[in-house]
Design a protein around this motif. Structure first.
Motif, PDB file in Angstrom:
ATOM      1  N   GLY A 124       0.806  -1.213   0.000  1.00 39.39           N
ATOM      2  CA  GLY A 124       0.000   0.000   0.000  1.00 39.39           C
ATOM      3  C   GLY A 124       0.836   1.257   0.000  1.00 39.39           C
ATOM      4  N   ARG A 125       0.211   2.337  -0.380  1.00 40.69           N
ATOM      5  CA  ARG A 125       0.941   3.599  -0.477  1.00 40.69           C
ATOM      6  C   ARG A 125       0.984   4.339   0.844  1.00 40.69           C
ATOM      7  NH1 ARG A 125      -1.244   6.680  -5.727  1.00 40.69           N
ATOM      8  NH2 ARG A 125      -2.911   7.101  -4.263  1.00 40.69           N
ATOM      9  N   HIS A 126       0.174   3.931   1.801  1.00 40.66           N
ATOM     10  CA  HIS A 126       0.129   4.611   3.094  1.00 40.66           C
ATOM     11  C   HIS A 126       0.786   3.735   4.152  1.00 40.66           C
ATOM     12  CE1 HIS A 126      -2.539   7.606   1.371  1.00 40.66           C
ATOM     13  NE2 HIS A 126      -3.301   6.609   0.907  1.00 40.66           N
ATOM     14  N   GLU A 127       1.520   4.384   5.049  1.00 39.08           N
ATOM     15  CA  GLU A 127       2.155   3.656   6.139  1.00 39.08           C
ATOM     16  C   GLU A 127       1.114   3.297   7.190  1.00 39.08           C
ATOM     17  OE1 GLU A 127       5.300   6.022   7.661  1.00 39.08           O
ATOM     18  OE2 GLU A 127       6.687   5.567   6.008  1.00 39.08           O
ATOM     19  N   ARG A 128       0.967   2.013   7.417  1.00 36.26           N
ATOM     20  CA  ARG A 128       0.017   1.529   8.410  1.00 36.26           C
ATOM     21  C   ARG A 128       0.736   0.583   9.364  1.00 36.26           C
ATOM     22  NH1 ARG A 128      -5.342   2.382   7.053  1.00 36.26           N
ATOM     23  NH2 ARG A 128      -5.699   3.106   4.902  1.00 36.26           N
ATOM     24  N   ILE A 129       0.470   0.753  10.626  1.00 33.23           N
ATOM     25  CA  ILE A 129       1.063  -0.135  11.625  1.00 33.23           C
ATOM     26  C   ILE A 129       0.217  -1.400  11.704  1.00 33.23           C
ATOM     27  CG2 ILE A 129       1.642  -0.419  14.054  1.00 33.23           C
ATOM     28  CD1 ILE A 129       2.092   2.590  14.201  1.00 33.23           C
ATOM     29  N   ARG A 130       0.846  -2.538  11.404  1.00 33.87           N
ATOM     30  CA  ARG A 130       0.114  -3.800  11.438  1.00 33.87           C
ATOM     31  C   ARG A 130       0.334  -4.573  12.740  1.00 33.87           C
ATOM     32  NH1 ARG A 130       3.698  -7.994   9.884  1.00 33.87           N
ATOM     33  NH2 ARG A 130       5.636  -7.249   8.914  1.00 33.87           N
ATOM     34  N   ALA A 131       1.423  -4.255  13.483  1.00 36.79           N
ATOM     35  CA  ALA A 131       1.684  -4.973  14.730  1.00 36.79           C
ATOM     36  C   ALA A 131       2.744  -4.230  15.529  1.00 36.79           C
ATOM     37  CB  ALA A 131       2.138  -6.409  14.451  1.00 36.79           C
ATOM     38  N   TYR A 132       2.870  -4.620  16.775  1.00 37.33           N
ATOM     39  CA  TYR A 132       3.918  -4.106  17.646  1.00 37.33           C
ATOM     40  C   TYR A 132       4.716  -5.299  18.185  1.00 37.33           C
ATOM     41  CZ  TYR A 132       1.365   0.302  17.598  1.00 37.33           C
ATOM     42  OH  TYR A 132       0.726   1.450  17.203  1.00 37.33           O
ATOM     43  N   ARG A 133       6.030  -5.149  18.169  1.00 36.67           N
ATOM     44  CA  ARG A 133       6.904  -6.216  18.667  1.00 36.67           C
ATOM     45  C   ARG A 133       7.761  -5.650  19.786  1.00 36.67           C
ATOM     46  NH1 ARG A 133       8.663 -11.082  16.746  1.00 36.67           N
ATOM     47  NH2 ARG A 133       7.611 -10.739  14.752  1.00 36.67           N
ATOM     48  N   GLY A 134       7.834  -6.375  20.884  1.00 37.67           N
ATOM     49  CA  GLY A 134       8.611  -5.934  22.038  1.00 37.67           C
ATOM     50  C   GLY A 134       9.624  -6.978  22.471  1.00 37.67           C
ATOM     51  N   HIS A 135      10.731  -6.487  23.039  1.00 38.73           N
ATOM     52  CA  HIS A 135      11.782  -7.372  23.541  1.00 38.73           C
ATOM     53  C   HIS A 135      12.333  -6.821  24.846  1.00 38.73           C
ATOM     54  CE1 HIS A 135      12.036  -9.520  19.684  1.00 38.73           C
ATOM     55  NE2 HIS A 135      12.009  -8.330  19.106  1.00 38.73           N
ATOM     56  N   ILE A 136      12.668  -7.706  25.760  1.00 41.66           N
ATOM     57  CA  ILE A 136      13.397  -7.363  26.976  1.00 41.66           C
ATOM     58  C   ILE A 136      14.560  -8.340  27.100  1.00 41.66           C
ATOM     59  CG2 ILE A 136      13.354  -7.238  29.507  1.00 41.66           C
ATOM     60  CD1 ILE A 136      10.460  -6.466  29.382  1.00 41.66           C
ATOM     61  N   HIS A 137      15.739  -7.802  27.384  1.00 36.19           N
ATOM     62  CA  HIS A 137      16.934  -8.629  27.518  1.00 36.19           C
ATOM     63  C   HIS A 137      17.358  -8.665  28.992  1.00 36.19           C
ATOM     64  CE1 HIS A 137      17.458  -8.807  23.145  1.00 36.19           C
ATOM     65  NE2 HIS A 137      17.115  -7.535  23.147  1.00 36.19           N
ATOM     66  N   LEU A 138      17.512  -9.863  29.522  1.00 35.90           N
ATOM     67  CA  LEU A 138      17.957 -10.063  30.896  1.00 35.90           C
ATOM     68  C   LEU A 138      19.258 -10.863  30.900  1.00 35.90           C
ATOM     69  CD1 LEU A 138      14.615 -11.238  32.592  1.00 35.90           C
ATOM     70  CD2 LEU A 138      15.586  -8.938  32.654  1.00 35.90           C
ATOM     71  N   THR A 139      20.062 -10.651  31.931  1.00 37.20           N
ATOM     72  CA  THR A 139      21.244 -11.466  32.155  1.00 37.20           C
ATOM     73  C   THR A 139      21.183 -12.002  33.577  1.00 37.20           C
ATOM     74  OG1 THR A 139      22.592 -10.139  30.644  1.00 37.20           O
ATOM     75  CG2 THR A 139      23.762 -11.557  32.194  1.00 37.20           C
TER      76      THR A 139
END
Length: 231
Positions: free
Chosen positions: A88-103
């Protein structure tokens, strides 16, 4: 009248010998580190963030159930990234992805295999490691430095004896670095990474992990005086 500065080299009456002392030890590791990456994905930002928070809290609670065996828990980067629709010609957000890094730093290796398996069995969780290491104040570093000094003196004495001379005094001892190699990246160690997809059924058997012995190095430069040689 001030006395002259000592010469940086020897004289016929007081020859100097310069040597390098080295030590290399192979010792058992004292700690192991696990890298844990928690993920979440959803079409709603708040839902993705809630899932990420829930999984993060669950893993921290799991780590804390092992008491002092898990010596340290550290949170690294936290990211929430919108994913745009490629079409498509318009920017659309289809999802959100999250990450957390632990040690997690583990000092009791008897729980390491079971802990690694339980973490890897969790939903959308990646485990990297273990990365074996020594503590900063490990006695192994002190022992390596001690052996390096003894090696320097032994070498100097051998040089002096080869000339029919004897050592008299130590003029200078320079530490050129007592170092322990940094933990190797996961790709170069056995074990690599494990990914948890989340599934029903009995818990998998604990991994059998064999600690990797650590190399400790120490190097010193020494300058000593000796009696005049017999030439």
């Amino acid at each position: 009248m001030t006395s002259p500065e000592p010469l940086p080299y020897g004289t016929p009456d007081t020859p100097r010998v310069a040597v390098r002392g080295e030590a290399h030890l192979e010792v058992d590791p004292e700690i192991a580190r696990l890298g844990i990456t928690i993920s979440a994905r959803g079409t709603d930002r708040h839902k993705a963030l809630d899932d990420l928070t829930r999984r993060n809290n669950h893993i921290i609670d799991l780590l804390k159930t092992h008491g002092d065996a898990v010596e340290k828990i550290e949170t690294g980067a936290v990211t929430i990234t919108p994913q745009l629709n490629d079409k498509g010609r318009h920017e659309r957000i289809r999802a959100y992805r999250g990450h957390i890094h632990l040690t997690a730093t583990v000092g009791d290796f008897t729980i390491l295999g079971e802990l690694t398996t339980r973490l890897s069995d969790l939903e959308l969780t990646r485990v990297d490691g273990p990365w074996w290491d020594l503590r900063t104040n490990s006695p192994a570093h002190r022992e390596a430095r001690r052996q390096a000094v003894h090696d320097a003196v032994r070498r100097a004495r051998e040089y002096a004896e080869a000339l029919g001379a004897q050592l008299v005094a130590l003029v200078e001892l320079a530490d050129t670095g007592a170092e322990h190699p940094a933990p190797i990246a996961p790709s170069s160690r056995s074990g690599g990474s494990l990914r948890g997809a989340g599934y029903a059924g009995a818990a998998p058997a604990a991994l059998d992990l064999e600690p990797q012995r650590q190399s400790v190095y120490a190097h010193v430069n020494a300058r000593l005086t000796m009696t005049p040689p017999i030439l």
